[in-house]
Design a protein around this motif. Structure first.
Motif, PDB file in Angstrom:
ATOM      1  N   PRO A  50       0.844  -1.203   0.000  1.00  0.00           N
ATOM      2  CA  PRO A  50       0.000   0.000   0.000  1.00  0.00           C
ATOM      3  C   PRO A  50       0.875   1.248   0.000  1.00  0.00           C
ATOM      4  N   PRO A  51       0.379   2.312  -0.615  1.00  0.00           N
ATOM      5  CA  PRO A  51       1.134   3.562  -0.576  1.00  0.00           C
ATOM      6  C   PRO A  51       1.148   4.123   0.847  1.00  0.00           C
ATOM      7  N   ASP A  52       2.189   4.866   1.151  1.00  0.00           N
ATOM      8  CA  ASP A  52       2.275   5.517   2.445  1.00  0.00           C
ATOM      9  C   ASP A  52       1.149   6.553   2.536  1.00  0.00           C
ATOM     10  N   PRO A  53       0.290   6.474   3.553  1.00  0.00           N
ATOM     11  CA  PRO A  53      -0.850   7.393   3.656  1.00  0.00           C
ATOM     12  C   PRO A  53      -0.444   8.868   3.683  1.00  0.00           C
ATOM     13  N   GLU A  54       0.665   9.190   4.358  1.00  0.00           N
ATOM     14  CA  GLU A  54       1.095  10.590   4.431  1.00  0.00           C
ATOM     15  C   GLU A  54       1.554  11.096   3.062  1.00  0.00           C
ATOM     16  N   ARG A  55       2.289  10.263   2.350  1.00  0.00           N
ATOM     17  CA  ARG A  55       2.749  10.666   1.012  1.00  0.00           C
ATOM     18  C   ARG A  55       1.570  10.793   0.056  1.00  0.00           C
ATOM     19  N   LEU A  56       0.607   9.872   0.166  1.00  0.00           N
ATOM     20  CA  LEU A  56      -0.573   9.946  -0.692  1.00  0.00           C
ATOM     21  C   LEU A  56      -1.379  11.206  -0.371  1.00  0.00           C
ATOM     22  N   THR A  86     -10.189   9.955  -8.681  1.00  0.00           N
ATOM     23  CA  THR A  86     -10.830   8.650  -8.496  1.00  0.00           C
ATOM     24  C   THR A  86      -9.778   7.583  -8.214  1.00  0.00           C
ATOM     25  N   ALA A  87      -8.641   7.669  -8.888  1.00  0.00           N
ATOM     26  CA  ALA A  87      -7.549   6.720  -8.650  1.00  0.00           C
ATOM     27  C   ALA A  87      -7.010   6.849  -7.216  1.00  0.00           C
ATOM     28  N   ILE A  88      -6.849   8.072  -6.759  1.00  0.00           N
ATOM     29  CA  ILE A  88      -6.403   8.299  -5.382  1.00  0.00           C
ATOM     30  C   ILE A  88      -7.404   7.675  -4.419  1.00  0.00           C
ATOM     31  N   THR A  89      -8.675   7.888  -4.684  1.00  0.00           N
ATOM     32  CA  THR A  89      -9.734   7.326  -3.850  1.00  0.00           C
ATOM     33  C   THR A  89      -9.703   5.807  -3.881  1.00  0.00           C
ATOM     34  N   TRP A  90      -9.469   5.236  -5.061  1.00  0.00           N
ATOM     35  CA  TRP A  90      -9.399   3.774  -5.169  1.00  0.00           C
ATOM     36  C   TRP A  90      -8.260   3.245  -4.299  1.00  0.00           C
ATOM     37  N   LEU A  91      -7.104   3.899  -4.353  1.00  0.00           N
ATOM     38  CA  LEU A  91      -5.976   3.473  -3.524  1.00  0.00           C
ATOM     39  C   LEU A  91      -6.323   3.542  -2.036  1.00  0.00           C
ATOM     40  N   VAL A  92      -6.989   4.605  -1.635  1.00  0.00           N
ATOM     41  CA  VAL A  92      -7.387   4.773  -0.231  1.00  0.00           C
ATOM     42  C   VAL A  92      -8.273   3.617   0.209  1.00  0.00           C
ATOM     43  N   HIS A  93      -9.272   3.290  -0.606  1.00  0.00           N
ATOM     44  CA  HIS A  93     -10.216   2.246  -0.220  1.00  0.00           C
ATOM     45  C   HIS A  93      -9.648   0.841  -0.415  1.00  0.00           C
ATOM     46  N   ALA A  94      -8.876   0.625  -1.443  1.00  0.00           N
ATOM     47  CA  ALA A  94      -8.300  -0.701  -1.682  1.00  0.00           C
ATOM     48  C   ALA A  94      -7.331  -1.106  -0.578  1.00  0.00           C
ATOM     49  N   HIS A  95      -6.677  -0.111   0.006  1.00  0.00           N
ATOM     50  CA  HIS A  95      -5.683  -0.397   1.042  1.00  0.00           C
ATOM     51  C   HIS A  95      -6.138   0.036   2.432  1.00  0.00           C
ATOM     52  N   ASP A  96      -7.411   0.415   2.549  1.00  0.00           N
ATOM     53  CA  ASP A  96      -7.987   0.790   3.841  1.00  0.00           C
ATOM     54  C   ASP A  96      -7.086   1.787   4.578  1.00  0.00           C
ATOM     55  N   LEU A  97      -6.806   2.900   3.911  1.00  0.00           N
ATOM     56  CA  LEU A  97      -5.864   3.875   4.439  1.00  0.00           C
ATOM     57  C   LEU A  97      -6.478   4.935   5.351  1.00  0.00           C
ATOM     58  N   LEU A  98      -7.782   4.965   5.446  1.00  0.00           N
ATOM     59  CA  LEU A  98      -8.404   5.970   6.306  1.00  0.00           C
ATOM     60  C   LEU A  98      -8.494   5.463   7.737  1.00  0.00           C
ATOM     61  N   PRO A  99      -8.111   6.285   8.690  1.00  0.00           N
ATOM     62  CA  PRO A  99      -8.248   5.858  10.082  1.00  0.00           C
ATOM     63  C   PRO A  99      -9.736   5.685  10.411  1.00  0.00           C
ATOM     64  N   GLU A 100      -9.987   4.766  11.306  1.00  0.00           N
ATOM     65  CA  GLU A 100     -11.376   4.541  11.704  1.00  0.00           C
ATOM     66  C   GLU A 100     -11.920   5.771  12.409  1.00  0.00           C
ATOM     67  N   VAL A 101     -13.194   6.042  12.133  1.00  0.00           N
ATOM     68  CA  VAL A 101     -13.852   7.159  12.803  1.00  0.00           C
ATOM     69  C   VAL A 101     -14.302   6.661  14.177  1.00  0.00           C
ATOM     70  N   ARG A 102     -13.902   7.393  15.186  1.00  0.00           N
ATOM     71  CA  ARG A 102     -14.246   7.001  16.561  1.00  0.00           C
ATOM     72  C   ARG A 102     -15.180   8.041  17.171  1.00  0.00           C
ATOM     73  N   ASP A 103     -16.182   7.543  17.872  1.00  0.00           N
ATOM     74  CA  ASP A 103     -17.145   8.445  18.526  1.00  0.00           C
ATOM     75  C   ASP A 103     -16.610   8.960  19.830  1.00  0.00           C
TER      76      ASP A 103
END
Length: 103
Positions: A50-56, A86-103
């Motif tokens: 997966p790409p580095d989230p900070e670099r992406l 859209t490609a950036i978004t695909w990378l984010v979702h394909a590699h689950d790069l978003l931190p979980e949203v916490r309540d």
């Protein structure tokens, strides 16, 4: 300023077009490969890291800044910027790069 989560939320909607726009799928695939190469995430073999989230994030925000400078407006169809975002978004979702949203 946008976050990677906001970009992803906005352009994830474009994934629905993959079902009936094979040319769009091909264009996004090419953009995914190019973004990977630019970020150094295109290693050997079929199992790509997966790409580095900070670099992406830095890349995505820089890309958005450039679009702002030219006063880009999202078209109905698929231009270079839509494919890239859209490609950036695909990378984010394909590699689950978003931190979980916490309540």
């Amino acid at each position: 300023m946008f976050s990677l989560a906001e970009i992803s939320s906005t352009y994830r909607q474009r994934f629905a077009e993959f079902a009936f726009e094979p040319a769009f799928v091909a264009m996004v695939d090419q953009h995914v490969a190019d973004v990977r190469a630019r970020l150094g995430a295109d290693g050997p073999g079929l199992d790509l890291a997966p790409p580095d989230p900070e670099r992406l994030t830095d890349y995505a925000l820089g890309f958005l800044d450039a679009l702002t400078e030219i006063d880009w407006r999202e078209p109905v169809g698929h231009d270079y910027a839509v494919c890239r975002l859209t490609a950036i978004t695909w990378l984010v979702h394909a590699h689950d790069l978003l931190p979980e949203v916490r309540d």
